[in-house]
Design a protein around this motif. Structure first.
Motif, PDB file in Angstrom:
ATOM      1  N   PHE A   1      -5.624   3.025   8.010  1.00 12.74           N
ATOM      2  CA  PHE A   1      -6.864   2.765   8.923  1.00 12.74           C
ATOM      3  C   PHE A   1      -7.247   3.690   9.840  1.00 12.74           C
ATOM      4  O   PHE A   1      -8.579   3.888  10.192  1.00 12.74           O
ATOM      5  CB  PHE A   1      -6.419   1.238   9.579  1.00 12.74           C
ATOM      6  N   LYS A   2      -6.475   4.580  10.217  1.00 10.97           N
ATOM      7  CA  LYS A   2      -6.917   5.612  10.993  1.00 10.97           C
ATOM      8  C   LYS A   2      -7.962   6.632  10.180  1.00 10.97           C
ATOM      9  O   LYS A   2      -8.691   7.329  11.007  1.00 10.97           O
ATOM     10  CB  LYS A   2      -5.608   6.646  11.130  1.00 10.97           C
ATOM     11  N   ILE A   3      -7.893   6.533   8.940  1.00 11.54           N
ATOM     12  CA  ILE A   3      -8.862   7.484   8.245  1.00 11.54           C
ATOM     13  C   ILE A   3     -10.451   6.840   8.520  1.00 11.54           C
ATOM     14  O   ILE A   3     -11.329   7.400   8.558  1.00 11.54           O
ATOM     15  CB  ILE A   3      -8.463   7.532   6.735  1.00 11.54           C
ATOM     16  N   PHE A   4     -10.421   5.468   8.501  1.00 15.15           N
ATOM     17  CA  PHE A   4     -11.530   4.648   8.570  1.00 15.15           C
ATOM     18  C   PHE A   4     -12.112   4.724   9.839  1.00 15.15           C
ATOM     19  O   PHE A   4     -13.395   4.735   9.978  1.00 15.15           O
ATOM     20  CB  PHE A   4     -11.635   3.162   7.725  1.00 15.15           C
TER      21      PHE A   4
ATOM     22  N   LEU B   1       0.855  -1.195  -0.116  1.00 11.47           N
ATOM     23  CA  LEU B   1       0.006  -0.053   0.004  1.00 11.47           C
ATOM     24  C   LEU B   1       0.817   1.285  -0.082  1.00 11.47           C
ATOM     25  O   LEU B   1       2.010   1.368   0.764  1.00 11.47           O
ATOM     26  CB  LEU B   1      -0.732   0.030   1.161  1.00 11.47           C
ATOM     27  N   SER B   2       0.594   2.262  -0.752  1.00 13.24           N
ATOM     28  CA  SER B   2       1.281   3.462  -0.936  1.00 13.24           C
ATOM     29  C   SER B   2       0.457   4.755  -0.420  1.00 13.24           C
ATOM     30  O   SER B   2      -0.663   4.651  -0.347  1.00 13.24           O
ATOM     31  CB  SER B   2       1.734   3.605  -2.336  1.00 13.24           C
ATOM     32  N   LEU B   3       1.230   5.952  -0.357  1.00 17.22           N
ATOM     33  CA  LEU B   3       0.492   7.278  -0.078  1.00 17.22           C
ATOM     34  C   LEU B   3      -0.504   7.487  -1.318  1.00 17.22           C
ATOM     35  O   LEU B   3      -1.554   8.164  -1.043  1.00 17.22           O
ATOM     36  CB  LEU B   3       1.342   8.247   0.141  1.00 17.22           C
ATOM     37  N   SER B   4      -0.090   7.146  -2.517  1.00 19.75           N
ATOM     38  CA  SER B   4      -0.902   7.420  -3.692  1.00 19.75           C
ATOM     39  C   SER B   4      -2.302   6.705  -3.370  1.00 19.75           C
ATOM     40  O   SER B   4      -3.334   7.111  -3.888  1.00 19.75           O
ATOM     41  CB  SER B   4      -0.336   7.222  -4.931  1.00 19.75           C
ATOM     42  N   HIS B   5      -2.171   5.465  -2.873  1.00 15.15           N
ATOM     43  CA  HIS B   5      -3.601   4.889  -2.626  1.00 15.15           C
ATOM     44  C   HIS B   5      -4.327   5.339  -1.539  1.00 15.15           C
ATOM     45  O   HIS B   5      -5.424   5.499  -1.637  1.00 15.15           O
ATOM     46  CB  HIS B   5      -3.131   3.200  -2.526  1.00 15.15           C
ATOM     47  N   ILE B   6      -3.723   5.680  -0.550  1.00 13.57           N
ATOM     48  CA  ILE B   6      -4.409   6.156   0.681  1.00 13.57           C
ATOM     49  C   ILE B   6      -5.127   7.756   0.230  1.00 13.57           C
ATOM     50  O   ILE B   6      -5.906   7.895   0.712  1.00 13.57           O
ATOM     51  CB  ILE B   6      -3.218   6.578   1.880  1.00 13.57           C
ATOM     52  N   SER B   7      -4.421   8.429  -0.476  1.00 15.31           N
ATOM     53  CA  SER B   7      -4.777   9.905  -0.892  1.00 15.31           C
ATOM     54  C   SER B   7      -6.217   9.652  -2.001  1.00 15.31           C
ATOM     55  O   SER B   7      -6.822  10.517  -1.844  1.00 15.31           O
ATOM     56  CB  SER B   7      -4.113  10.491  -1.896  1.00 15.31           C
ATOM     57  N   GLN B   8      -6.371   8.552  -2.024  1.00 16.35           N
ATOM     58  CA  GLN B   8      -7.926   8.112  -2.926  1.00 16.35           C
ATOM     59  C   GLN B   8      -9.181   8.375  -1.878  1.00 16.35           C
ATOM     60  O   GLN B   8     -10.211   8.247  -2.372  1.00 16.35           O
ATOM     61  CB  GLN B   8      -7.664   6.714  -3.568  1.00 16.35           C
ATOM     62  N   PHE B   9      -8.741   8.367  -0.881  1.00 16.31           N
ATOM     63  CA  PHE B   9     -10.014   8.174   0.291  1.00 16.31           C
ATOM     64  C   PHE B   9      -9.622   9.209   1.284  1.00 16.31           C
ATOM     65  O   PHE B   9      -9.609   9.142   2.420  1.00 16.31           O
ATOM     66  CB  PHE B   9      -9.758   6.625   0.958  1.00 16.31           C
ATOM     67  N   PRO B  10     -10.331  10.516   0.882  1.00 18.54           N
ATOM     68  CA  PRO B  10     -10.448  11.534   1.794  1.00 18.54           C
ATOM     69  C   PRO B  10     -11.586  11.104   2.866  1.00 18.54           C
ATOM     70  O   PRO B  10     -12.257  10.563   2.666  1.00 18.54           O
ATOM     71  CB  PRO B  10     -10.934  12.900   0.949  1.00 18.54           C
ATOM     72  N   PRO B  11     -11.429  11.734   3.991  1.00 19.01           N
ATOM     73  CA  PRO B  11     -12.225  11.369   5.260  1.00 19.01           C
ATOM     74  C   PRO B  11     -13.898  11.681   4.680  1.00 19.01           C
ATOM     75  O   PRO B  11     -14.639  10.740   5.042  1.00 19.01           O
ATOM     76  CB  PRO B  11     -11.904  12.320   6.164  1.00 19.01           C
ATOM     77  N   LYS B  12     -14.229  12.599   4.195  1.00 20.31           N
ATOM     78  CA  LYS B  12     -15.588  12.793   3.947  1.00 20.31           C
ATOM     79  C   LYS B  12     -16.058  11.571   3.019  1.00 20.31           C
ATOM     80  O   LYS B  12     -17.547  10.948   3.035  1.00 20.31           O
ATOM     81  CB  LYS B  12     -15.968  14.079   3.103  1.00 20.31           C
ATOM     82  N   PHE B  13     -15.202  11.022   1.887  1.00 21.02           N
ATOM     83  CA  PHE B  13     -15.730  10.145   0.794  1.00 21.02           C
ATOM     84  C   PHE B  13     -15.755   8.688   1.914  1.00 21.02           C
ATOM     85  O   PHE B  13     -16.525   7.995   1.628  1.00 21.02           O
ATOM     86  CB  PHE B  13     -14.725   9.962  -0.266  1.00 21.02           C
ATOM     87  N   VAL B  14     -14.716   8.447   2.653  1.00 17.22           N
ATOM     88  CA  VAL B  14     -14.579   7.338   3.520  1.00 17.22           C
ATOM     89  C   VAL B  14     -15.797   7.257   4.247  1.00 17.22           C
ATOM     90  O   VAL B  14     -16.565   6.211   4.526  1.00 17.22           O
ATOM     91  CB  VAL B  14     -13.360   7.257   4.232  1.00 17.22           C
ATOM     92  N   LYS B  15     -16.373   8.415   4.803  1.00 15.16           N
ATOM     93  CA  LYS B  15     -17.673   8.472   5.910  1.00 15.16           C
ATOM     94  C   LYS B  15     -18.827   7.922   4.996  1.00 15.16           C
ATOM     95  O   LYS B  15     -19.703   7.073   5.465  1.00 15.16           O
ATOM     96  CB  LYS B  15     -17.729   9.805   6.589  1.00 15.16           C
ATOM     97  N   THR B  16     -19.093   8.579   3.848  1.00 15.12           N
ATOM     98  CA  THR B  16     -20.013   8.255   3.067  1.00 15.12           C
ATOM     99  C   THR B  16     -20.131   6.550   2.558  1.00 15.12           C
ATOM    100  O   THR B  16     -21.354   6.000   2.711  1.00 15.12           O
ATOM    101  CB  THR B  16     -20.116   9.124   1.643  1.00 15.12           C
ATOM    102  N   VAL B  17     -19.018   6.157   2.285  1.00 20.86           N
ATOM    103  CA  VAL B  17     -19.032   4.879   1.913  1.00 20.86           C
ATOM    104  C   VAL B  17     -19.017   3.906   2.955  1.00 20.86           C
ATOM    105  O   VAL B  17     -19.850   2.865   3.020  1.00 20.86           O
ATOM    106  CB  VAL B  17     -17.368   4.484   1.107  1.00 20.86           C
ATOM    107  N   VAL B  18     -18.607   4.327   4.181  1.00 27.83           N
ATOM    108  CA  VAL B  18     -18.703   3.240   5.433  1.00 27.83           C
ATOM    109  C   VAL B  18     -20.117   3.182   5.812  1.00 27.83           C
ATOM    110  O   VAL B  18     -20.772   2.334   6.197  1.00 27.83           O
ATOM    111  CB  VAL B  18     -17.814   3.872   6.435  1.00 27.83           C
ATOM    112  N   ASP B  19     -20.629   4.648   5.877  1.00 27.67           N
ATOM    113  CA  ASP B  19     -21.982   4.761   6.384  1.00 27.67           C
ATOM    114  C   ASP B  19     -23.037   3.913   5.404  1.00 27.67           C
ATOM    115  O   ASP B  19     -23.991   2.997   5.865  1.00 27.67           O
ATOM    116  CB  ASP B  19     -22.501   6.291   6.362  1.00 27.67           C
ATOM    117  N   HIS B  20     -22.575   4.021   3.993  1.00 30.04           N
ATOM    118  CA  HIS B  20     -23.573   3.232   3.055  1.00 30.04           C
ATOM    119  C   HIS B  20     -23.369   1.632   3.259  1.00 30.04           C
ATOM    120  O   HIS B  20     -24.445   1.175   3.402  1.00 30.04           O
ATOM    121  CB  HIS B  20     -23.246   3.596   1.667  1.00 30.04           C
TER     122      HIS B  20
END
Length: 310
Positions: A231-234, A187-206
């Motif tokens: 994982f800290k983002i999620f 896993l790289s930083l370029s992968h992590i950057s694909q998941f900003p917190p607002k997007f993560v919240k939407t996906v996880v809530d869904h």
């Protein structure tokens, strides 16, 4: 690896060596499955009849929501994950269709063409065998094998949603649920950057609250130091149920096999069966397209235009 048809003209993916992937849209009729559904989902004749009747009444009060209330197969798809409690089912259904009403987002107008790159790059896969509990297994590549410049996170999530919608049509999967195995190798930083917190919240809530799927386990393999950042983002958005169903296995497939039997997994996860080295995601797309009419019909359900524009 090829799409074939059985003697009843039902499509399946032939991986070779007797390994096949086929959808089963028939209601389960065996005694063991019926007993399990009654025990785990409260699926008995009296409860089903009362719950369907009540859910139908609730839907009919929601004037802008158009769904096939007379179709019991459709109704059970939403009631099963909520164990036939109509009020919580109705809340989930409203949230599910409000999400689908958001144009160009994670679950609207799902087609194989819209997720072609994710399928071709095998970022998300349906494994052909269920686990020992009858659960569907979805496998995701979220590390080195994920080219996030070609397949952005939005397409990854859309592909995941379409595959979930596909297996979610199976009554057996509605009862037994789905487990994920996610590979975070390199896993790289370029992968992590694909998941900003607002997007993560939407996906996880869904996934946790607003979709009619029973997620019974999320198994993480090859989670190195970089994963901790990811994982800290999620983590802040995880509810109690999902928090208890996430398992970190590192590089030890033995740990994974304590949850999913090796006989249910391919060799690259330490399992006992082989998948083609050149797993062809386009063939999975061909299988999905065999059910294209069903997806097109599903697209007609939901909120009418007035709410989409609000």
């Amino acid at each position: 690896m090829a799409l074939r048809y059985d003697e009843l003209k039902a499509p399946f993916v032939d991986f070779g060596n007797g390994v096949k992937l086929a959808l089963n849209l028939d209601e389960f009729m065996d005694t063991a499955s019926k007993e399990k559904a009654a025990r785990e989902l409260r699926e008995t004749t009296d409860v089903m009849d009362a719950s369907i009747r009540k859910l139908r009444e609730l839907i009919q009060q929601e004037k802008q929501l158009r769904v096939p209330v007379e179709d019991e197969t459709y109704m059970k798809r939403f009631l099963r994950p909520k164990k036939y409690y109509p009020d919580s089912t109705f809340d989930m259904m409203k949230a599910f269709y409000r999400m689908k009403a958001k144009e160009n987002f994670i679950s609207d107008h799902l087609t194989t063409e819209s997720i072609k790159n994710a399928l071709d790059d095998r970022v998300v896969q349906i494994l052909p065998k269920r686990d020992q509990h009858g659960r569907r297994i979805l496998y995701m590549e979220m590390g080195a094998k994920w080219n996030c410049t070609k397949v952005p996170s939005m397409e990854v999530i859309r592909c995941t949603n379409m595959l979930m919608e596909t297996v979610g049509q199976e009554p057996t999967t509605q009862m037994n649920g789905v487990v994920f195995v996610i590979n975070f190798d390199k896993l790289s930083l370029s992968h992590i950057s694909q998941f900003p917190p607002k997007f993560v919240k939407t996906v996880v809530d869904h996934g946790q609250k607003n979709s009619p799927h029973r997620i019974k386990g999320i198994h993480i393999v090859n989670n190195a130091r970089m994963f901790n950042i990811f994982f800290k983002i999620f983590k802040p958005f995880l509810g109690k149920k999902w928090s208890q169903r996430i398992f970190l296995h590192g590089v030890e497939f033995k740990s994974l096999h304590e949850h999913i039997d090796a006989d249910c997994l391919p060799s690259f996860l330490g399992g006992t069966y082989e998948l083609p080295v050149e797993y062809d995601g386009a063939v999975i797309g061909q299988l999905l397209d065999c059910y294209k009419e069903k997806f097109e019909q599903e697209e007609k359900y939901g909120y009418v235009d007035e709410i989409k524009e609000s």
